[in-house]
Scaffold this active site. Sequence first.
Site, PDB file in Angstrom:
ATOM      1  N   ARG A 291       0.814  -1.215   0.000  1.00 25.22           N
ATOM      2  CA  ARG A 291       0.000   0.000   0.000  1.00 25.22           C
ATOM      3  C   ARG A 291       0.846   1.262   0.000  1.00 25.22           C
ATOM      4  O   ARG A 291       0.516   2.257  -0.670  1.00 25.22           O
ATOM      5  CB  ARG A 291      -0.956  -0.009   1.199  1.00 25.22           C
ATOM      6  CG  ARG A 291      -1.845   1.219   1.349  1.00 25.22           C
ATOM      7  CD  ARG A 291      -2.457   1.703   0.057  1.00 25.22           C
ATOM      8  NE  ARG A 291      -3.138   0.673  -0.703  1.00 25.22           N
ATOM      9  CZ  ARG A 291      -3.453   0.775  -1.976  1.00 25.22           C
ATOM     10  NH1 ARG A 291      -3.104   1.851  -2.666  1.00 25.22           N
ATOM     11  NH2 ARG A 291      -4.078  -0.205  -2.595  1.00 25.22           N
TER      12      ARG A 291
ATOM     13  N   LYS B 294      -0.121  24.904  -5.029  1.00 28.57           N
ATOM     14  CA  LYS B 294      -1.311  24.160  -4.588  1.00 28.57           C
ATOM     15  C   LYS B 294      -0.994  22.668  -4.587  1.00 28.57           C
ATOM     16  O   LYS B 294      -1.435  21.907  -5.446  1.00 28.57           O
ATOM     17  CB  LYS B 294      -2.487  24.483  -5.501  1.00 28.57           C
ATOM     18  CG  LYS B 294      -2.903  25.944  -5.443  1.00 28.57           C
ATOM     19  CD  LYS B 294      -3.974  26.278  -6.461  1.00 28.57           C
ATOM     20  CE  LYS B 294      -4.310  27.763  -6.427  1.00 28.57           C
ATOM     21  NZ  LYS B 294      -5.314  28.135  -7.458  1.00 28.57           N
TER      22      LYS B 294
ATOM     23  N   LYS C 164       1.177  40.192  -5.619  1.00 30.23           N
ATOM     24  CA  LYS C 164      -0.216  39.936  -5.978  1.00 30.23           C
ATOM     25  C   LYS C 164      -1.109  41.072  -5.489  1.00 30.23           C
ATOM     26  O   LYS C 164      -0.655  41.998  -4.796  1.00 30.23           O
ATOM     27  CB  LYS C 164      -0.658  38.593  -5.406  1.00 30.23           C
ATOM     28  CG  LYS C 164       0.251  37.424  -5.825  1.00 30.23           C
ATOM     29  CD  LYS C 164      -0.350  36.086  -5.505  1.00 30.23           C
ATOM     30  CE  LYS C 164      -1.416  35.717  -6.506  1.00 30.23           C
ATOM     31  NZ  LYS C 164      -1.921  34.338  -6.308  1.00 30.23           N
TER      32      LYS C 164
ATOM     33  N   GLU D  54       1.368  40.548 -10.615  1.00 37.91           N
ATOM     34  CA  GLU D  54       0.055  40.173 -11.147  1.00 37.91           C
ATOM     35  C   GLU D  54      -0.700  41.399 -11.638  1.00 37.91           C
ATOM     36  O   GLU D  54      -0.674  42.452 -11.000  1.00 37.91           O
ATOM     37  CB  GLU D  54      -0.729  39.488 -10.030  1.00 37.91           C
ATOM     38  CG  GLU D  54      -2.154  39.140 -10.363  1.00 37.91           C
ATOM     39  CD  GLU D  54      -2.895  38.615  -9.145  1.00 37.91           C
ATOM     40  OE1 GLU D  54      -3.890  39.246  -8.741  1.00 37.91           O
ATOM     41  OE2 GLU D  54      -2.469  37.578  -8.579  1.00 37.91           O
TER      42      GLU D  54
ATOM     43  N   ASP E 209      -3.888  37.297 -14.377  1.00 40.23           N
ATOM     44  CA  ASP E 209      -4.705  36.437 -13.525  1.00 40.23           C
ATOM     45  C   ASP E 209      -6.184  36.595 -13.838  1.00 40.23           C
ATOM     46  O   ASP E 209      -6.731  37.696 -13.765  1.00 40.23           O
ATOM     47  CB  ASP E 209      -4.440  36.769 -12.056  1.00 40.23           C
ATOM     48  CG  ASP E 209      -5.128  35.794 -11.118  1.00 40.23           C
ATOM     49  OD1 ASP E 209      -4.977  34.585 -11.312  1.00 40.23           O
ATOM     50  OD2 ASP E 209      -5.827  36.261 -10.192  1.00 40.23           O
TER      51      ASP E 209
END
Length: 297
Positions: free
Chosen positions: A101, A136, A168, A204, A225
């Site tokens: 596993r 992320k 940003k 950004e 963005d």
Amino acid sequence: MQAEFDFEEIKEIVQLAIKEDIGDGDITSNIFIPDDSESEGALIAKEAGIVAGLPVAGYVLLQIDKDLIFTSNIEDGSRVERGTEIARVKGLTISLLSAERVVLNFLQRLSGIATATNRFAEKVKGYKAQIMDTRKTTPGWRYLEKYAVRVGGGVNHRMGLYDHILIKDNHLKIMESEKENGAIVRLVKKARKQIENGTLIEAEVEDLSQVKDVADAGVDIILFDNIEPSKIRKAINMVKEYEKNQGARTGKAILTEASGNITIQNVEDYAKAGVDRISVGAITHSARALDISFEIS
């Protein structure tokens, strides 16, 4: 695609995975399987995809039992079809069952990311745009997941907050609320004074009206963005015009990047718009594990 791999980066996560799954031992196998029983098993692809994580699988097996023999039939980055035998493992049966596993968790997850990345990379083939990852990622898995992105044909964005400046909208809002001079030119100049040479500065923009100010600030990368491809095309033309007028003086090109709601259905539209980079969070945070099984013969 072969990608560099540093085993030092995975020691802790592998030991954690072994501890949480095996703990003090596989009590089921310890009760029913003779200590001296030996077996051989195969890792089999149950669906088509790109394999990533074979070095991890081999490393995990050696941490569980240094006498296990792991033989890969392919290399990371290989495309497999349903039924392909990816690798074989030979040794004590208890060790094979205990490792199953943990090995599959790493291999399936990383292969899923490589497969997802490859789908995006194939969509922009022929364009200059590179598919890039984001931050992320699964906590603790960033090195592994970014490795899988490279295996799948993508390119790594910044590893963390420490190796690449990205200004940003929230940074600008906070600067304004703190009654600081939030002008992008001033922010970039401030950053240049405090960072090492070679550290990239990216800013950004959310509207075409911001493009010239950001370019004037001397950033390395402009991030579009959540801007639709048709507007990005106009923005890139603005950047090219700016470079035409300023290039002889600055001597460098500004890279462009698209992000925000990029999907497999629209990624080619962004590539057609002419960006250099397309960052896609979905290739890590939403990648489905590739179906792989371990079968003892």
